[in-house]
Design a protein around this motif. Structure first.
Motif, mmCIF file in Angstrom:
data_model
loop_
_atom_site.group_PDB
_atom_site.id
_atom_site.type_symbol
_atom_site.label_atom_id
_atom_site.label_comp_id
_atom_site.label_asym_id
_atom_site.label_seq_id
_atom_site.Cartn_x
_atom_site.Cartn_y
_atom_site.Cartn_z
ATOM 1 N N MET A 188 0.904 -1.381 0.067
ATOM 2 C CA MET A 188 0.095 -0.063 -0.022
ATOM 3 C C MET A 188 0.928 1.464 0.079
ATOM 4 O O MET A 188 0.509 2.198 -0.706
ATOM 5 C CB MET A 188 -0.973 0.066 1.316
ATOM 6 N N ALA A 189 2.048 1.318 0.701
ATOM 7 C CA ALA A 189 2.763 2.417 0.686
ATOM 8 C C ALA A 189 3.458 2.592 -0.624
ATOM 9 O O ALA A 189 3.494 3.816 -0.934
ATOM 10 C CB ALA A 189 4.073 2.148 1.735
ATOM 11 N N GLU A 192 0.727 4.373 -2.843
ATOM 12 C CA GLU A 192 0.404 5.724 -2.274
ATOM 13 C C GLU A 192 1.574 6.444 -2.980
ATOM 14 O O GLU A 192 1.510 7.660 -3.445
ATOM 15 C CB GLU A 192 0.299 5.776 -0.805
ATOM 16 N N LYS A 196 2.738 10.311 -6.173
ATOM 17 C CA LYS A 196 3.482 11.390 -5.390
ATOM 18 C C LYS A 196 4.735 11.625 -6.228
ATOM 19 O O LYS A 196 5.340 13.108 -6.254
ATOM 20 C CB LYS A 196 3.465 11.240 -3.939
ATOM 21 N N THR A 219 -10.451 4.818 -2.873
ATOM 22 C CA THR A 219 -9.088 5.227 -2.474
ATOM 23 C C THR A 219 -8.018 5.384 -3.286
ATOM 24 O O THR A 219 -7.351 6.328 -3.210
ATOM 25 C CB THR A 219 -8.502 3.957 -1.565
ATOM 26 N N ARG A 222 -8.477 8.949 -4.605
ATOM 27 C CA ARG A 222 -8.197 9.834 -3.490
ATOM 28 C C ARG A 222 -6.555 9.885 -3.546
ATOM 29 O O ARG A 222 -6.109 11.157 -3.186
ATOM 30 C CB ARG A 222 -8.676 9.477 -2.077
ATOM 31 N N LEU A 223 -5.849 8.907 -3.673
ATOM 32 C CA LEU A 223 -4.455 8.808 -3.897
ATOM 33 C C LEU A 223 -4.044 9.657 -5.104
ATOM 34 O O LEU A 223 -2.941 10.171 -5.161
ATOM 35 C CB LEU A 223 -4.036 7.632 -3.882
ATOM 36 N N TYR A 225 -4.702 8.879 -8.739
ATOM 37 C CA TYR A 225 -4.686 8.250 -9.919
ATOM 38 C C TYR A 225 -5.544 8.762 -10.889
ATOM 39 O O TYR A 225 -6.883 8.845 -10.332
ATOM 40 C CB TYR A 225 -4.918 6.646 -9.808
#
Length: 289
Positions: A188-189, A192, A196, A219, A222-223, A225
């Protein structure tokens, strides 16, 4: 508006595009009918329709042919897998020309050696960063319309590191790609981190049971994509349903009747074709009859 322009408009809206994977016209129409804004033609699914695993065994002509049929059966943009571009820069140049001519809105080109393997399998091999970027430059130069979207896919996370994947993605974006596709982040890291660290729109490949952890679409949006493709949803479901129905039939059981031939054909434009049965007849003869 062309399909490519429609996709550009969707990208500009800043709302994440969710594109389920189609393997043929039946699944492509089902996706459009369900109200999605785009369709993704999965290379693995296309390979399966021809009886092969996703090992890069399908030719460019076979892939473009399937994409063209799907494009002609839907009214929303199609994003297509184009594997490695089927060779070097010359092959990539022609690949872009053929997919664009077929009405496809976007393709992704990856940095594996040819023939490639599914991104969620082991023991993948990469071309050099220089060779990959040369392909991206060739792809950008080959398109006739600037609306045609070039997606640069890198499989280097599995082979080298996430850092190498990010560097390749950024280099591709700096050399003509419109969207970056870092295949198979493993935590998941990492999921995310990709939007970024990558300096442009990013695509997430949602492969349940693959190397990437489960993630909700909300999700992913929200990140940050821009696109989420879900290539295996329908293919996996079809295989499960086929096994179940055929197992029942083997035991002498039929499923409940859920439709009729007429209802089935209605999904594929039967009403329009019925109108054409008499639309072109001689009006004088038609009146006399």
């Amino acid at each position: 508006m062309s399909n490519a322009a429609k996709l550009r408009s969707l990208l500009a809206s800043r709302k994440m595009i969710v594109a389920p994977g189609a393997i043929d016209c039946i699944t492509g129409r089902a996706i459009a009918r369900a109200g999605f804004s785009a369709v993704y033609m999965t290379g693995a699914g296309t390979s399966a329709t021809l009886g092969y695993p996703d090992y890069g065994l399908i030719t460019m002509t076979e892939m473009v042919g399937n994409a063209a049929r799907i494009v002609n059966s839907i009214d929303i943009p199609l994003i297509s897998d184009s594997d490695t571009g089927f060779g070097n820069e010359l092959n990539v140049f022609r690949t872009v020309q053929e997919f664009e001519r077929a009405g496809v809105a976007a393709i992704h080109i990856e940095d594996q050696v040819f023939p490639k393997k599914c991104g969620h399998l082991e023991n993948k091999e990469l071309v050099s960063r220089e060779d990959f970027i040369a392909k991206i430059r060739a792809a950008a130069a080959a398109r006739k319309s600037k609306d045609f979207t070039i997606i640069a896919r890198t499989d280097s996370r599995a082979v080298v590191s996430l850092d190498e994947a990010v560097e390749r993605a950024n280099a591709a974006l700096a050399n003509g790609a419109d969207v970056a596709f870092v295949e198979a982040p493993q935590t998941m890291a990492e999921i995310e981190a990709v939007p970024k660290r990558v300096k442009g729109p990013c695509l997430l490949n949602v492969v349940r049971g693959g190397k990437t952890p489960e993630i909700e679409l909300e999700t992913a949006e929200r990140l940050g994509y821009a696109i989420a493709i879900v290539p295996g949803l329908l293919l996996g479901g079809i295989l499960q349903i086929c096994d179940r129905l055929l197992g029942d039939l083997k035991e002498g059981r039929f499923p409940p009747v859920t439709g009729s031939p007429a209802k089935t054909f209605a999904r594929f434009g039967a009403a329009e074709w019925d109108e054409r049965r008499t639309a072109f007849r001689d009006p004088i003869k038609a009146a006399a009859e």
